[in-house]
Design a protein around this motif. Structure first.
Motif, PDB file in Angstrom:
ATOM      1  N   LEU A 116      58.047  41.887  38.421  1.00  0.00           N
ATOM      2  CA  LEU A 116      57.377  41.307  37.256  1.00  0.00           C
ATOM      3  C   LEU A 116      57.242  42.444  36.243  1.00  0.00           C
ATOM      4  O   LEU A 116      56.738  43.510  36.595  1.00  0.00           O
ATOM      5  CB  LEU A 116      56.006  40.789  37.702  1.00  0.00           C
ATOM      6  CG  LEU A 116      55.165  39.980  36.722  1.00  0.00           C
ATOM      7  CD1 LEU A 116      55.827  38.632  36.441  1.00  0.00           C
ATOM      8  CD2 LEU A 116      53.766  39.744  37.299  1.00  0.00           C
ATOM      9  N   TYR A 167      51.503  28.674  35.932  1.00  0.00           N
ATOM     10  CA  TYR A 167      51.957  30.052  35.660  1.00  0.00           C
ATOM     11  C   TYR A 167      53.129  30.040  34.671  1.00  0.00           C
ATOM     12  O   TYR A 167      53.171  30.851  33.732  1.00  0.00           O
ATOM     13  CB  TYR A 167      52.361  30.769  36.961  1.00  0.00           C
ATOM     14  CG  TYR A 167      52.557  32.242  36.712  1.00  0.00           C
ATOM     15  CD1 TYR A 167      51.501  33.135  36.819  1.00  0.00           C
ATOM     16  CD2 TYR A 167      53.789  32.739  36.288  1.00  0.00           C
ATOM     17  CE1 TYR A 167      51.660  34.481  36.527  1.00  0.00           C
ATOM     18  CE2 TYR A 167      53.963  34.072  35.990  1.00  0.00           C
ATOM     19  CZ  TYR A 167      52.894  34.938  36.124  1.00  0.00           C
ATOM     20  OH  TYR A 167      53.049  36.262  35.822  1.00  0.00           O
ATOM     21  N   ARG A 170      51.689  29.447  31.316  1.00  0.00           N
ATOM     22  CA  ARG A 170      50.963  30.639  30.844  1.00  0.00           C
ATOM     23  C   ARG A 170      51.936  31.703  30.371  1.00  0.00           C
ATOM     24  O   ARG A 170      51.689  32.400  29.369  1.00  0.00           O
ATOM     25  CB  ARG A 170      50.103  31.220  31.978  1.00  0.00           C
ATOM     26  CG  ARG A 170      48.868  30.400  32.292  1.00  0.00           C
ATOM     27  CD  ARG A 170      48.271  30.829  33.627  1.00  0.00           C
ATOM     28  NE  ARG A 170      47.912  32.231  33.646  1.00  0.00           N
ATOM     29  CZ  ARG A 170      47.906  32.999  34.747  1.00  0.00           C
ATOM     30  NH1 ARG A 170      48.261  32.499  35.917  1.00  0.00           N
ATOM     31  NH2 ARG A 170      47.569  34.261  34.683  1.00  0.00           N
ATOM     32  N   LEU A 181      42.174  33.128  35.287  1.00  0.00           N
ATOM     33  CA  LEU A 181      43.482  32.517  35.591  1.00  0.00           C
ATOM     34  C   LEU A 181      44.296  33.395  36.531  1.00  0.00           C
ATOM     35  O   LEU A 181      44.958  32.896  37.445  1.00  0.00           O
ATOM     36  CB  LEU A 181      44.259  32.230  34.298  1.00  0.00           C
ATOM     37  CG  LEU A 181      43.634  31.177  33.362  1.00  0.00           C
ATOM     38  CD1 LEU A 181      44.496  30.983  32.115  1.00  0.00           C
ATOM     39  CD2 LEU A 181      43.430  29.843  34.069  1.00  0.00           C
ATOM     40  N   ILE A 182      44.261  34.715  36.343  1.00  0.00           N
ATOM     41  CA  ILE A 182      44.972  35.625  37.259  1.00  0.00           C
ATOM     42  C   ILE A 182      44.368  35.502  38.659  1.00  0.00           C
ATOM     43  O   ILE A 182      45.074  35.380  39.660  1.00  0.00           O
ATOM     44  CB  ILE A 182      44.865  37.100  36.781  1.00  0.00           C
ATOM     45  CG1 ILE A 182      45.645  37.317  35.484  1.00  0.00           C
ATOM     46  CG2 ILE A 182      45.355  38.067  37.853  1.00  0.00           C
ATOM     47  CD1 ILE A 182      45.459  38.698  34.879  1.00  0.00           C
ATOM     48  N   SER A 185      45.200  32.240  40.321  1.00  0.00           N
ATOM     49  CA  SER A 185      46.624  32.167  40.618  1.00  0.00           C
ATOM     50  C   SER A 185      46.947  32.949  41.895  1.00  0.00           C
ATOM     51  O   SER A 185      47.602  32.441  42.811  1.00  0.00           O
ATOM     52  CB  SER A 185      47.398  32.734  39.416  1.00  0.00           C
ATOM     53  OG  SER A 185      48.741  32.918  39.738  1.00  0.00           O
ATOM     54  N   ILE A 186      46.480  34.184  41.953  1.00  0.00           N
ATOM     55  CA  ILE A 186      46.764  35.024  43.126  1.00  0.00           C
ATOM     56  C   ILE A 186      46.135  34.422  44.377  1.00  0.00           C
ATOM     57  O   ILE A 186      46.780  34.266  45.420  1.00  0.00           O
ATOM     58  CB  ILE A 186      46.247  36.466  42.898  1.00  0.00           C
ATOM     59  CG1 ILE A 186      47.073  37.162  41.804  1.00  0.00           C
ATOM     60  CG2 ILE A 186      46.245  37.273  44.185  1.00  0.00           C
ATOM     61  CD1 ILE A 186      46.525  38.512  41.364  1.00  0.00           C
ATOM     62  N   LYS A 189      47.430  30.992  46.144  1.00  0.00           N
ATOM     63  CA  LYS A 189      48.618  31.119  47.001  1.00  0.00           C
ATOM     64  C   LYS A 189      48.249  31.750  48.349  1.00  0.00           C
ATOM     65  O   LYS A 189      48.766  31.370  49.396  1.00  0.00           O
ATOM     66  CB  LYS A 189      49.682  31.968  46.290  1.00  0.00           C
ATOM     67  CG  LYS A 189      50.341  31.208  45.146  1.00  0.00           C
ATOM     68  CD  LYS A 189      51.287  32.064  44.346  1.00  0.00           C
ATOM     69  CE  LYS A 189      50.556  33.032  43.471  1.00  0.00           C
ATOM     70  NZ  LYS A 189      51.162  33.374  42.199  1.00  0.00           N
TER      71      LYS A 189
HETATM   72  N1  URA Z   1      50.412  37.391  39.860  1.00  0.00           N
HETATM   73  C1  URA Z   1      50.175  36.079  40.112  1.00  0.00           C
HETATM   74  O1  URA Z   1      50.551  35.549  41.142  1.00  0.00           O
HETATM   75  N2  URA Z   1      49.523  35.357  39.178  1.00  0.00           N
HETATM   76  C2  URA Z   1      49.065  35.895  38.017  1.00  0.00           C
HETATM   77  O2  URA Z   1      48.458  35.187  37.240  1.00  0.00           O
HETATM   78  C3  URA Z   1      49.318  37.264  37.780  1.00  0.00           C
HETATM   79  C4  URA Z   1      49.988  37.993  38.725  1.00  0.00           C
END
Ligand code: URA
Length: 439
Positions: A116, A167, A170, A181-182, A185-186, A189
């Protein structure tokens, strides 16, 4: 009657607090397509501006977790633990950490990502290994975790699909860099992966996304706090990323570096210390040891005895890689056609590294992407990078550039030389863990 998506967006836009059921309904709509792309983008922007309370962020995390399948590991007799890193350069920790933790008695179903920005991704590194599949059928994934203790694979389509949709939106609406949101998101999962505990490695420095301690600690607190709120035992370590973590940056070169650590060819390195520290934290969170000295000793023994190397070799073979990768890495990892040694331009201490630029140099060589669908060249990158604080004489090797052509190797070698500062004073020592935050 459910609130309309536009009402939820309006309430967040106006700074009101959303209730957990309202967030759940919005995320359900995002998953089943009832919420449009425009509405999801407006929601993300409203959250970007107005933020979210702890309770809202927990609700968002749980709703995204519940948008797809949740892995169930109750058939295992080991605690299920993972690590997440916020990303860096030369950060090949996962490749060695998962087998060390597995050799210590944990189960590690590690769902990893691709590179990323300027940072590398574990999946890209693993794909350097001929035959290794990062998308095995679920039965093979489960069997590999059950029989070897760990498996490192990519996110499957049915794991937190709401996060995947949000994501992507975004990413193109300038709403990635929002703390709630970060965090959601992390963690959505990781929660969907069915973990009992999670260690978060929050990187800080000129090769990380968080360049200041304040930013890194804020993210670490958010991640650990929301994980705790969602019922997941977690702790966050803030660790240094002002130089590549391993002695390499790229894909095949980072796999080779992790193999050298697992085989015991290289000891006393920053990479080794980081792997031991993170493994010890995973062991402690899982309750396998009661104090950090005992947990670190257990991790060190797993590495020194070769047990972790054995786990890695078995995992690679189960997931389609060669059976003798550990014995003959050079036979299975692709080698770049042009390799150039880089020499120090003067005598002195290596005192600073422009780590972000080093990550970008790997991308320029073809080892990372500038578009999401781009193929990458696993052969290229840099290796034999000495740690900061090393004294070098003029002309000493300070690394090698691996490239697809002689001209690219020349260019990359020049870049590498310019990325290190050499001075008369050694840099100040840096603690292994800069902050430790528990849920
Ligand atoms: N990694 C992720 O999985 N989600 C985010 O929003 C940022 C980094």
């Amino acid at each position: 009657m459910d609130p309309l998506p536009q009402e939820t967006i309006r309430r967040k836009r106006d700074g009101q607090t959303l209730s957990p059921p309202e967030i759940t309904r919005f995320i359900r709509g995002l998953t089943n397509g009832e919420v449009s792309e425009g509405q999801a983008a407006a929601f993300a922007m409203a959250v970007w501006f107005k933020g979210m309370s702890q309770a809202e962020t927990v609700a968002l995390t749980l709703a995204m977790r519940d948008s797809g399948a949740i892995l169930d590991w109750r058939d295992l007799d080991r605690p299920v633990v993972d690590k997440h890193s916020t990303g860096g350069v030369g950060d090949n920790v996962s490749l060695a950490l998962a087998p060390v933790a597995a050799a210590c008695g944990l189960a590690v179903p590690m769902i990893s990502g691709r590179g990323l920005g300027h940072t590398g991704g574990t999946l890209d590194k693993l794909e350097s290994i001929a035959g290794y599949t990062i998308a095995p059928p679920e039965a093979l994934f489960r069997r590999t975790v059950r029989e070897t203790g760990c498996a490192i694979i990519g996110q499957t389509a049915d794991l937190a699909p709401a996060d995947r949709r949000l994501y992507a939106i975004r990413d193109v609406t300038a709403t990635v860099d929002s703390l709630p949101l970060i965090t959601a998101s992390i963690l959505s999962k990781k929660l969907a992966a069915g973990l009992n505990a999670l260690v978060l490695d929050v990187k800080v420095g000129n090769g990380a996304f968080m360049t200041t301690m304040t930013e890194a600690e804020t993210l670490a607190r958010s991640l650990a706090g929301i994980a705790g709120g969602a019922g997941l035992a977690a702790s966050a370590l803030v660790t240094d990323m002002n130089q590549p973590l391993a002695d390499a940056a790229g894909n095949a070169v980072e796999v080779a570096s992790a193999i050298a650590l697992l085989r015991g060819d290289e000891t006393g390195t920053r990479l080794e210390r980081t792997v031991i520290t993170l493994a010890a934290e995973m062991i402690l969170l899982a309750g396998l040891e009661m104090n950090s000295a005992a947990a670190a000793a257990r991790a060190r023994a797993a590495l020194a005895s070769g047990a972790a190397a054995e786990v890695f070799a078995r995992m690679v073979h189960r997931l389609g890689g060669p059976p003798d990768l550990l014995e003959r890495p050079e036979a299975h990892l692709p080698r770049a056609p042009a390799i150039r040694t880089v020499h120090a331009s003067q005598s002195g201490y290596l005192s600073a590294c422009d780590t972000r630029a080093l990550g970008l140099a790997v991308i320029e060589l073809g080892g990372g992407r500038t578009r999401p669908d781009q193929p990458i060249d696993h052969r290229v990158g840099f290796d034999r990078l000495p740690p900061l604080g090393t004294w070098v004489d003029k002309g000493t090797e300070i690394g090698r550039a691996h490239a697809a052509s002689e001209a690219m190797a020349d260019h990359a070698a020049e870049r590498l030389a310019a990325l290190y500062r050499i001075s008369g004073e050694p840099p100040p020592p840096v603690a292994g863990v800069l902050a430790h935050i528990t849920a």
